[in-house]
Design an enzyme around this catalytic site. Structure first.
Site, PDB file in Angstrom:
ATOM      1  N   SER A 268     -17.801  28.207  37.835  1.00  9.16           N
ATOM      2  CA  SER A 268     -19.113  29.025  37.717  1.00  9.16           C
ATOM      3  C   SER A 268     -19.236  28.677  36.747  1.00  9.16           C
ATOM      4  O   SER A 268     -20.241  28.984  36.602  1.00  9.16           O
ATOM      5  CB  SER A 268     -18.631  30.135  37.281  1.00  9.16           C
ATOM      6  OG  SER A 268     -17.666  30.882  38.354  1.00  9.16           O
TER       7      SER A 268
ATOM      8  N   GLU B 233       1.071  -6.677 -20.709  1.00 13.37           N
ATOM      9  CA  GLU B 233       1.205  -7.200 -19.604  1.00 13.37           C
ATOM     10  C   GLU B 233       0.515  -8.586 -20.495  1.00 13.37           C
ATOM     11  O   GLU B 233       0.644  -9.595 -20.086  1.00 13.37           O
ATOM     12  CB  GLU B 233      -0.340  -7.282 -18.210  1.00 13.37           C
ATOM     13  CG  GLU B 233       0.211  -6.063 -17.619  1.00 13.37           C
ATOM     14  CD  GLU B 233       1.111  -6.398 -16.647  1.00 13.37           C
ATOM     15  OE1 GLU B 233       1.905  -7.895 -16.488  1.00 13.37           O
ATOM     16  OE2 GLU B 233       2.744  -5.804 -16.395  1.00 13.37           O
TER      17      GLU B 233
END
Length: 682
Positions: free
Chosen positions: A364, A89
């Site tokens: 229940s 770069e």
């Protein structure tokens, strides 16, 4: 003479060129340099960083992030990775002042030759410092003004910060494809390893990504270009490059820190809660360390037990038929820490969490709360309740004719026996005796039903009300933890990116001494019920597992209590059970309620519970439930409630009696009741 004249002209041109250059630069600075962003804030760079969710053992579950980023300090960056980016770069990075005149000239010549048809590579002239200026402060628009601002900012950055700091900013901010920002995240995304373990070949690959971060078709070609540039710049030898070029690039197909499927329901519940309490930016961008309560071994056991039962049922059904779903949740009943949670067969198929989001009738499983209301009012666990037909009982416009599951009636039976075997008719009589509101109030007090119930009626006391599996399990937790309200806890603590606890117990740190004892529990609420009644209920629920409807929930070698639950037509089936320090609840049913069919029942949920608990308690010693003071234990006949010395025939059990409570008198004869009792007479 001619030379002197030429020299004078050249010096004049140079002088005026330099003067005009300075003037032009001053004008540009005047025009573009006054309204530039405050670049000095980069001295304390704190980029958005992924939040990480961890299990209780420290293993990573998942990351939350809008931009996947792992911040890496310069000192932790491998030199070859730094050299690869510089070679690719900005070869003059260490010497230029922010802009690279030599690079600009080279780019202009190369691009000009290329435009004229010569074989020259197009190249740019932006330095790494200029890219930092653009990425942090400017847009990507291709205009002269933006490039001028970029150059000015780059030179100011160079005067303010060290080269190492600028590189740190660049390598942590740059986008490298696959939602990865910065080299730390990219190393994990592409190679599933930290930057410290990257090979030379992998370093070169990452350095090639800025030019085309989302195009991996030419990955080998671009990696080799970077390796050749590193040779040109003297960072590696040709031999190093040749070896690296021969290395295959084992790139993940978009590594995303995929979480084990078993944890997805739990992790999504954590995400939803934290999104609400912390906000999106904090959760996704602030790099939090979230230590959760989940125990991986128990989570795997829970998911396996649930899926095994669902697969057993679904495997015999047609492909086009609806699939049975379910949920399981396990927690510490004393603290509320959730150690396992599964909200369905597959999160990928349905993210709806049936453990925390599904409101279903509980059948229940409501009965222990109704029976506790009777125990609180002084009824003995051996108090007799008539199990006989009821006709002519009206509530509003409904005519009630409750039945037991076996279509039989047993006459007078002890309260304990009625609950252990989950008989419906005695439960109806008990509700009528207590009053519907009193029977429901206990379920509300324990958090199973909300406090603001509308249309309070008998059916609610018999389990027609809806709640979640999580709330039901929390309600049952109070039976075993001394009657205390606990809140579900998914997260132990949260640290910010600097290691500061931002959400967790505010505990004063005390230096450990060998003779120290654990601190006393600080109760923030009054017990929901008295300890003697709670123990009597726990003892009855232990009987459910040992002798009653919950036999499938037995765990050899361990003391277990719990309760089965089935709604009308077997549309929903439940089991909630617990040992002294672990509670788990299981729900099974279709997402669109429908009967499960012949042979289905609460034993299926109890079987899931047992499979899970066998793993969860495998390395634990058996612990009996804590017994409060003041109770008297007497051996009694299970069917009559009389002392074993007076009625020794049949099953003999040990019963816990409060002060003033006693076994029943020995029965003269025991006959099965078959005739009707009009109007619900006891």
């Amino acid at each position: 003479m001619k030379f002197k004249k030429f020299l004078r002209i050249f010096l004049n041109i140079l002088f005026w060129g330099f003067t005009f250059g300075i003037a032009a630069l001053a004008i540009l600075l005047l025009i573009y340099g006054n309204d530039l962003p405050d670049y000095k804030k980069l001295a304390t760079y704190a980029p958005p960083v992924a939040t990480r969710l961890y299990a209780s053992d420290g293993s990573l579950l998942i990351e939350y992030a809008e931009e996947r980023r792992v911040f890496i300090d310069f000192d932790d960056l491998p030199p070859q990775l730094v050299n690869a980016f510089i070679a690719a770069e900005d070869q003059n990075f260490w010497t230029h002042p922010g802009i690279d005149i030599q690079g600009i000239t080279r780019a202009a010549v190369n691009n000009g030759l290329r435009m004229l048809g010569f074989d020259a590579r197009f190249s740019g002239a932006s330095t790494i410092t200029q890219q930092v200026a653009k990425n942090f402060f400017l847009t990507s628009e291709r205009t002269i003004s933006r490039k001028i601002k970029e150059a000015i900012l780059a030179m100011r950055l160079e005067r303010t910060f060290s080269k190492e700091h600028i590189l740190t900013l660049y390598l942590n901010q740059i986008y490298l494809g696959a939602r990865a920002y910065g080299v730390g995240s990219a190393a994990l995304m592409y190679f599933n390893k930290p930057v410290s373990e990257l090979t030379l070949s992998e370093c070169a690959f990452l350095a090639a990504l800025p030019k085309a971060p989302n195009n991996r078709d030419h990955a080998i070609e671009r990696r080799n270009y970077v390796l050749n540039r590193m040779v040109d710049e003297g960072y590696i030898t040709q031999s190093d490059a040749t070896t690296a070029m021969a290395e295959p690039l084992n790139i993940n197909s978009g590594f995303t820190a995929q979480m084990d499927a078993d944890f997805q329901y739990f992790a999504e519940d954590v995400r939803r809660q934290l999104l609400e309490t912390l906000g999106r930016d904090t959760l996704y961008n602030q790099g939090l360390y979230i230590k959760t309560t989940i125990v991986p071994e128990l989570q795997h056991a829970a998911s396996s037990a649930l899926n095994k039962e669902l697969d057993r049922y679904n495997s015999v059904r047609g492909e086009n038929e609806p699939k049975l779903q379910g949920a399981i949740i396990a927690m510490n009943p004393h603290t509320g820490r959730i150690v396992a949670m599964s909200g369905g067969r597959s999160f990928a198929d349905s993210s709806f969490n049936r453990a925390t989001q599904a409101m279903r009738q509980i059948g229940s499983t409501i009965k222990p709360f109704v029976y506790l209301a009777a125990l609180e009012r002084g009824m003995s666990p051996q108090a007799l309740i008539l199990d006989a037909p009821i006709v002519g009982w009206r509530e509003d416009n409904s005519l009630w004719k409750p039945e037991n599951y076996d279509k039989k009636f047993l006459g007078d039976i002890p309260l304990r026996y009625a609950l252990e075997t989950s008989r419906n008719v005695p439960a109806v009589r008990l509700v009528q005796q207590l009053g519907v509101e009193n029977a429901i109030e206990v379920a509300q007090r324990f958090g199973v039903y909300p406090p603001d119930l509308k249309n309070v009626n008998l059916s609610l006391a018999l389990g027609s009300g809806e709640t979640t599996l999580e709330r039901l399990v929390l309600g049952y937790s109070a039976f075993v933890n001394g009657g205390h309200v606990v809140q579900p806890k998914l997260v132990d603590y949260i640290e910010d990116r600097y290691g500061r606890v931002i959400n967790g117990p505010e505990t004063e740190l005390i230096e450990w001494q060998p003779d120290m004892l654990p601190p006393e529990r600080v109760d923030e609420n009054e017990p929901l019920s008295d300890p003697q009644s709670l123990y009597q209920m726990v003892s009855i629920l232990q009987g459910v597992v040992e002798r009653g409807t919950g036999k499938q929930a037995r765990v050899p070698g361990h003391t277990i209590a719990g309760k089965t639950g089935t709604t009308n037509d077997v549309k929903d089936i439940w089991f909630v059970g617990f040992s002294k320090n672990l509670i788990a609840g299981v729900y099974l049913g279709f997402d669109m309620p429908r009967p499960l069919g012949t042979g289905a029942g609460s034993h299926m949920a109890a079987r899931v519970f047992a499979d899970f608990m066998k793993t969860a308690l495998a390395n634990e010693k058996d612990q009996a439930f804590s017994i409060p003071d003041g109770l008297t234990f007497v051996r009694v006949n299970r069917m009559s409630g009389a002392a074993a010395t007076e009625d020794p025939n049949g099953t003999i059990i040990t019963e816990a009696f409060k002060p003033g409570q006693h076994p029943n008198p020995a029965p003269a004869t025991k006959a099965t009741t078959t005739g009707p009792v009009v109007g619900g007479v006891f």
